[in-house]
Write a protein that holds these residues in place. Structure first.
Motif, PDB file in Angstrom:
ATOM      1  N   VAL A 116     -43.104 -10.594  24.698  1.00  9.03           N
ATOM      2  CA  VAL A 116     -43.175  -9.406  23.861  1.00  9.03           C
ATOM      3  C   VAL A 116     -44.162  -9.672  22.731  1.00  9.03           C
ATOM      4  CG1 VAL A 116     -41.896  -7.816  22.386  1.00  9.03           C
ATOM      5  CG2 VAL A 116     -40.812  -8.771  24.430  1.00  9.03           C
ATOM      6  N   TYR A 117     -45.165  -8.819  22.622  1.00  9.60           N
ATOM      7  CA  TYR A 117     -46.208  -8.941  21.606  1.00  9.60           C
ATOM      8  C   TYR A 117     -45.988  -7.900  20.512  1.00  9.60           C
ATOM      9  CZ  TYR A 117     -48.506 -11.883  25.046  1.00  9.60           C
ATOM     10  OH  TYR A 117     -48.775 -12.897  25.935  1.00  9.60           O
ATOM     11  N   GLY A 118     -46.272  -8.297  19.277  1.00  8.76           N
ATOM     12  CA  GLY A 118     -45.990  -7.432  18.132  1.00  8.76           C
ATOM     13  C   GLY A 118     -46.623  -6.075  18.215  1.00  8.76           C
ATOM     14  N   ASP A 119     -47.885  -6.014  18.592  1.00  3.34           N
ATOM     15  CA  ASP A 119     -48.604  -4.746  18.584  1.00  3.34           C
ATOM     16  C   ASP A 119     -48.113  -3.753  19.621  1.00  3.34           C
ATOM     17  OD1 ASP A 119     -50.217  -5.021  16.450  1.00  3.34           O
ATOM     18  OD2 ASP A 119     -52.022  -5.577  17.541  1.00  3.34           O
ATOM     19  N   SER A 120     -47.494  -4.228  20.686  1.00  2.28           N
ATOM     20  CA  SER A 120     -47.128  -3.316  21.764  1.00  2.28           C
ATOM     21  C   SER A 120     -45.645  -2.998  21.799  1.00  2.28           C
ATOM     22  CB  SER A 120     -47.549  -3.919  23.114  1.00  2.28           C
ATOM     23  OG  SER A 120     -47.040  -5.225  23.254  1.00  2.28           O
ATOM     24  N   PHE A 121     -44.880  -3.491  20.833  1.00  3.55           N
ATOM     25  CA  PHE A 121     -43.458  -3.179  20.777  1.00  3.55           C
ATOM     26  C   PHE A 121     -43.262  -1.838  20.088  1.00  3.55           C
ATOM     27  CE2 PHE A 121     -39.370  -5.157  21.484  1.00  3.55           C
ATOM     28  CZ  PHE A 121     -38.516  -4.356  20.749  1.00  3.55           C
ATOM     29  N   THR A 122     -42.408  -0.991  20.642  1.00  3.61           N
ATOM     30  CA  THR A 122     -42.228   0.357  20.128  1.00  3.61           C
ATOM     31  C   THR A 122     -41.612   0.362  18.729  1.00  3.61           C
ATOM     32  OG1 THR A 122     -41.892   1.140  22.371  1.00  3.61           O
ATOM     33  CG2 THR A 122     -41.150   2.584  20.613  1.00  3.61           C
ATOM     34  N   ALA A 155     -43.561  -8.417  14.742  1.00  2.00           N
ATOM     35  CA  ALA A 155     -42.978  -9.063  15.918  1.00  2.00           C
ATOM     36  C   ALA A 155     -41.607  -8.454  16.165  1.00  2.00           C
ATOM     37  CB  ALA A 155     -42.859 -10.579  15.720  1.00  2.00           C
ATOM     38  N   ALA A 156     -41.028  -8.771  17.303  1.00  2.00           N
ATOM     39  CA  ALA A 156     -39.704  -8.247  17.649  1.00  2.00           C
ATOM     40  C   ALA A 156     -38.653  -8.922  16.774  1.00  2.00           C
ATOM     41  CB  ALA A 156     -39.410  -8.503  19.121  1.00  2.00           C
ATOM     42  N   GLN A 157     -38.007  -8.156  15.902  1.00  2.00           N
ATOM     43  CA  GLN A 157     -37.050  -8.691  14.945  1.00  2.00           C
ATOM     44  C   GLN A 157     -35.616  -8.629  15.449  1.00  2.00           C
ATOM     45  OE1 GLN A 157     -38.295  -6.116  11.547  1.00  2.00           O
ATOM     46  NE2 GLN A 157     -37.997  -7.982  10.351  1.00  2.00           N
ATOM     47  N   PHE A 158     -34.801  -9.535  14.924  1.00  2.00           N
ATOM     48  CA  PHE A 158     -33.347  -9.452  15.022  1.00  2.00           C
ATOM     49  C   PHE A 158     -32.837  -9.383  16.457  1.00  2.00           C
ATOM     50  CE2 PHE A 158     -34.545  -7.352  10.954  1.00  2.00           C
ATOM     51  CZ  PHE A 158     -34.108  -8.358  10.115  1.00  2.00           C
ATOM     52  N   TRP A 159     -33.433 -10.179  17.314  1.00  2.00           N
ATOM     53  CA  TRP A 159     -32.893 -10.292  18.669  1.00  2.00           C
ATOM     54  C   TRP A 159     -31.788 -11.339  18.677  1.00  2.00           C
ATOM     55  CZ3 TRP A 159     -36.716  -9.876  23.341  1.00  2.00           C
ATOM     56  CH2 TRP A 159     -37.380  -8.646  23.283  1.00  2.00           C
ATOM     57  N   LEU A 176     -41.041 -18.866  20.173  1.00  2.00           N
ATOM     58  CA  LEU A 176     -40.770 -17.789  19.235  1.00  2.00           C
ATOM     59  C   LEU A 176     -41.745 -17.909  18.074  1.00  2.00           C
ATOM     60  CD1 LEU A 176     -36.884 -18.191  19.290  1.00  2.00           C
ATOM     61  CD2 LEU A 176     -38.341 -16.881  20.854  1.00  2.00           C
ATOM     62  N   LEU A 177     -42.819 -17.145  18.120  1.00  2.00           N
ATOM     63  CA  LEU A 177     -43.931 -17.298  17.185  1.00  2.00           C
ATOM     64  C   LEU A 177     -44.295 -15.982  16.508  1.00  2.00           C
ATOM     65  CD1 LEU A 177     -46.290 -19.571  19.337  1.00  2.00           C
ATOM     66  CD2 LEU A 177     -44.559 -20.267  17.693  1.00  2.00           C
ATOM     67  N   PRO A 178     -43.435 -15.496  15.613  1.00  2.00           N
ATOM     68  CA  PRO A 178     -43.815 -14.314  14.819  1.00  2.00           C
ATOM     69  C   PRO A 178     -44.868 -14.702  13.783  1.00  2.00           C
ATOM     70  CG  PRO A 178     -41.782 -15.216  13.993  1.00  2.00           C
ATOM     71  CD  PRO A 178     -42.128 -16.020  15.220  1.00  2.00           C
ATOM     72  N   PRO A 179     -45.371 -13.747  13.004  1.00  2.00           N
ATOM     73  CA  PRO A 179     -46.331 -14.091  11.949  1.00  2.00           C
ATOM     74  C   PRO A 179     -45.720 -15.053  10.939  1.00  2.00           C
ATOM     75  CG  PRO A 179     -46.310 -11.731  12.362  1.00  2.00           C
ATOM     76  CD  PRO A 179     -45.153 -12.299  13.105  1.00  2.00           C
ATOM     77  N   PRO A 180     -46.521 -15.864  10.259  1.00  2.00           N
ATOM     78  CA  PRO A 180     -46.000 -16.828   9.289  1.00  2.00           C
ATOM     79  C   PRO A 180     -45.099 -16.178   8.244  1.00  2.00           C
ATOM     80  CG  PRO A 180     -48.316 -17.254   9.704  1.00  2.00           C
ATOM     81  CD  PRO A 180     -47.992 -15.966  10.404  1.00  2.00           C
ATOM     82  N   GLY A 181     -43.917 -16.778   8.047  1.00  2.00           N
ATOM     83  CA  GLY A 181     -42.993 -16.297   7.040  1.00  2.00           C
ATOM     84  C   GLY A 181     -42.291 -14.996   7.371  1.00  2.00           C
TER      85      GLY A 181
END
Length: 332
Positions: A116-122, A155-159, A176-181
């Motif tokens: 799951v990529y940040g830009d393409s998540f609804t 990014a996909a949060q709170f899974w 699991l690599l969301p943006p820093p911080g």
């Protein structure tokens, strides 16, 4: 008079957007889209709701908070990439999470990769609570079991991952690599992550970046690099992560420096009440790489074959607290 009244109440509840239970069943020869799925027969001959042949078809139908998608016993080989399918908006709290779950005690095995990529998540402007539970993800021909990659600050949060087995990925198991911080807010509970990676010590069981994530009550073993790797060389704001009550053993199977658990690159990260063992590991628990006010306590390390608990000495690690740990059978 009672029957029309009951029908009207049911219609009002349906229009209110209450949760719906759907199914995925690889036994089906066609999708059941008129509420005609039969749980007992696993065919389109019943009245138990809608059902779909694949996860890739079923997941986009999850249109409301608290929707449930039960996956029946079988093997599902489709890759679940947010670049080629829709992941709907999740719930706004843990109590309203979209749930994707194995059905009762049946064994559902996924052999495709989840990415799951940040830009393409609804609709990433709001929390995206999902709960994945009771799956085996067995991917000997894929790089990861699951990858969450941040893009454009999102990014996909709170899974929530519960009772998930991740094994045999050719590189890292859970990446699991969301943006820093980023306020990632994941919870991983009772996972089993093993036999991931090849000959590269940078291929880990769980590779975590981001803030406010908990990994707990899980078993992580026989991975190429670290069992649980919580730091980023590109960041110092991976804060307030918790690694607790895990059994971590036999990792660092690739040649090179790695070990059981590493925390770093942020403030207030914690590792406590873990058991780390196994003769192949270079380091039991490492606190390093800009770790500030980290806490390592009540852990048991034994027979790790290398150092017990290591705090980096390069000047970037400050205020860390190491207490009430048991270390036995380490060589350094």
């Amino acid at each position: 008079m009672m029957r029309p009244l009951l029908f009207l109440i049911a219609l009002l509840f349906a229009r209110a957007g209450l949760s719906v239970t759907r199914y995925v069943d690889g036994n089906l020869s066609a999708d059941c889209t008129t509420g005609n799925y039969s749980i007992a027969n696993r065919t389109c001959t019943g009245t138990d709701g809608d059902a779909y042949r694949t996860l890739k078809l079923g997941i986009p139908t999850m249109t409301a908070a608290s929707d449930i998608l039960y996956v029946r016993a079988g093997t599902y080989s489709d890759n679940l990439y947010s670049t080629t399918m829709t992941f709907p908006r999740g719930g706004t709290s843990s109590g309203t999470a979209i749930v994707i779950s194995g059905y009762l005690s049946e064994v559902a095995t996924i052999t495709g990769e989840i990415a799951v990529y940040g830009d393409s998540f609804t609709d990433l402007t709001n929390p995206q609570y999902y709960r994945w539970q009771k799956f085996t993800i067995d991917v000997p021909s894929r790089e990861t079991c699951m990858s969450i990659i941040g893009q454009s600050g999102r990014a996909a949060q709170f899974w929530e991952l519960e009772d998930i087995t991740c094994k045999n990925a050719t590189k890292t198991g859970l990446k699991l690599l969301p943006p820093p911080g980023y306020n990632f807010g994941w919870t991983i509970t009772r996972a089993t992550v093993h036999n991931n990676g090849g000959t590269n010590p940078l291929e880990h069981g769980i590779y975590l970046v981001g803030a406010n994530t908990t990994i707990q009550d899980s078993t992580v073993h026989t991975n190429a690099g670290y069992g649980i790797h919580q730091f980023s060389s590109a960041s110092t704001v991976e804060n307030s992560n918790i690694i607790r009550r895990n059994l971590v053993y036999g990792n660092a199977t690739a040649v090179g420096t790695s070990g059981g658990i590493v925390i770093g690159s942020g403030t207030g990260n914690q590792a406590y009440n873990n058991i780390v063992r196994g003769s192949s590991q270079d380091i039991c628990i490492q606190v390093d790489f800009n770790s500030v006010n980290g806490k390592v306590y009540n852990n048991t390390c034994y027979n790790t074959g290398g150092d017990g608990i290591v705090v980096g000495s390069d000047g970037t690690n400050t205020g860390n607290e190491i207490k009430n740990n048991i270390v036995k059978g380490s060589t350094g």
